[in-house]
Scaffold this active site. Structure first.
Site, PDB file in Angstrom:
ATOM      1  N   SER A   1       0.849  -1.190   0.000  1.00 22.15           N
ATOM      2  CA  SER A   1       0.000   0.000   0.000  1.00 22.15           C
ATOM      3  C   SER A   1       0.885   1.241   0.000  1.00 22.15           C
ATOM      4  O   SER A   1       2.011   1.225   0.532  1.00 22.15           O
ATOM      5  CB  SER A   1      -0.897   0.005   1.242  1.00 22.15           C
TER       6      SER A   1
ATOM      7  N   TYR B   1      -0.872   0.180  10.927  1.00 24.95           N
ATOM      8  CA  TYR B   1      -1.102  -0.264   9.557  1.00 24.95           C
ATOM      9  C   TYR B   1       0.010   0.217   8.632  1.00 24.95           C
ATOM     10  O   TYR B   1       0.545  -0.569   7.827  1.00 24.95           O
ATOM     11  CB  TYR B   1      -2.454   0.254   9.061  1.00 24.95           C
TER      12      TYR B   1
END
Length: 290
Positions: free
Chosen positions: A148, A173
């Site tokens: 990501s 994250y």
């Protein structure tokens, strides 16, 4: 078996690692890979989360016994070891391994092995699965880690890897997504001599069930924005492009285009430090044998 087995997945003896994550991304790969690879013929092994049982059974029913379900809870390193043992018992050679696990944890939680849960699921589980399966990877094989752009915000504090201090879901994250790139690049460097390459791909924001279990406000916002996210099919396409590539390795893709990641991801010292921390973490989790 090779030959005429008409299972439409990606390649011949396929260890489709972490195809489904804990929060519903089974739909990203399980439902969307076949249209892009309909001419491929394969036998498949699909490690899926224990929570995805009903969906996985429907999938296997559609595949009419030509794929094998291997249950794997990525938050438990013992479960990862058991899944790897089963895959190795079934698979001869492994051509492709795709790591598509993704979890966001609202509040700080620990895995069964005592590790911060987001890092455990998004990095440590896939790390161990790869280490256990890499002996069966064939020359020309490829490992793809789904990452990501959030990696650019990731930071590592090796004095507080369990995020005891200052936990936030976003920091956890982003750190796990930086770990994905660091791992992919270090892995490619180690395996390229054997003819196996590794890449990392950001497929875009995909319409999944990632907000499940969050507050009603967050779940409502996710549903409101989801029409603007990419479909499962659109999310799967760049991952499969990287998976089926015959060029190079050690690359980062933003969807279909090779891109330059954040500087931290290219730091070889940081890649190696995370690698050896991960090795020690999975070794500590090994239960002593009688």
């Amino acid at each position: 078996p090779h030959g005429d087995d008409p299972l439409h997945l990606v390649c011949r003896n396929l260890a489709y690692g972490d195809v489904a994550d804990l929060l519903g991304q089974a739909h990203l790969m399980h439902e969307s890979s076949a249209p892009f690879t309909a001419e491929r013929r394969a036998s498949g092994l699909a490690p899926v989360p224990l929570q995805a049982g009903s969906y996985s059974r429907r999938l296997l029913s559609r595949l009419r016994g030509r794929a094998h379900l291997v249950a794997c809870d990525l938050s438990s390193l013992d479960s990862v070891r058991s899944a790897a043992e089963e895959i190795l018992a079934r698979a001869g050679a492994i051509d492709l391994l795709i790591h598509d696990a993704g979890r966001i944890t609202r509040r700080r939680s620990l895995s069964a092995d005592g590790h911060e849960l987001t890092l455990a699921v998004n990095h440590l589980g896939p790390f161990l699965l790869t280490r256990l399966l890499q002996e069966r990877m064939v020359p020309g094989g490829r490992i793809v880690v789904v990452g990501s752009t959030a990696h650019s915000r990731g930071r590592f504090d090796f004095e507080d890897m369990e995020m005891v201090h200052g936990y936030s879901w976003w920091r956890a994250y982003a750190r796990s997504k930086l770990a994905n790139l660091l791992f992919a690049f270090a892995l490619d460097r180690r395996l390229r001599g054997a003819g196996v390459r590794a890449d990392c791909v950001h497929p875009g924001v995909v319409r999944t069930n990632l907000a499940a279990g969050w507050s009603p406000a967050v779940a409502w916002a996710w549903r409101l924005l989801s029409p603007f996210f990419r479909s499962a099919r659109e999310g799967a396409a760049p991952v499969l492009q990287a998976t089926l590539s015959t060029e190079g390795g050690g690359r980062y893709f933003y969807r279909f285009q090779e891109a330059r990641p954040a500087a931290a991801a290219l730091d070889e010292d940081l890649q190696e430090r995370l690698w050896w921390w991960s090795e020690a973490a999975v070794e500590r989790s090994r239960r002593p044998t009688a």
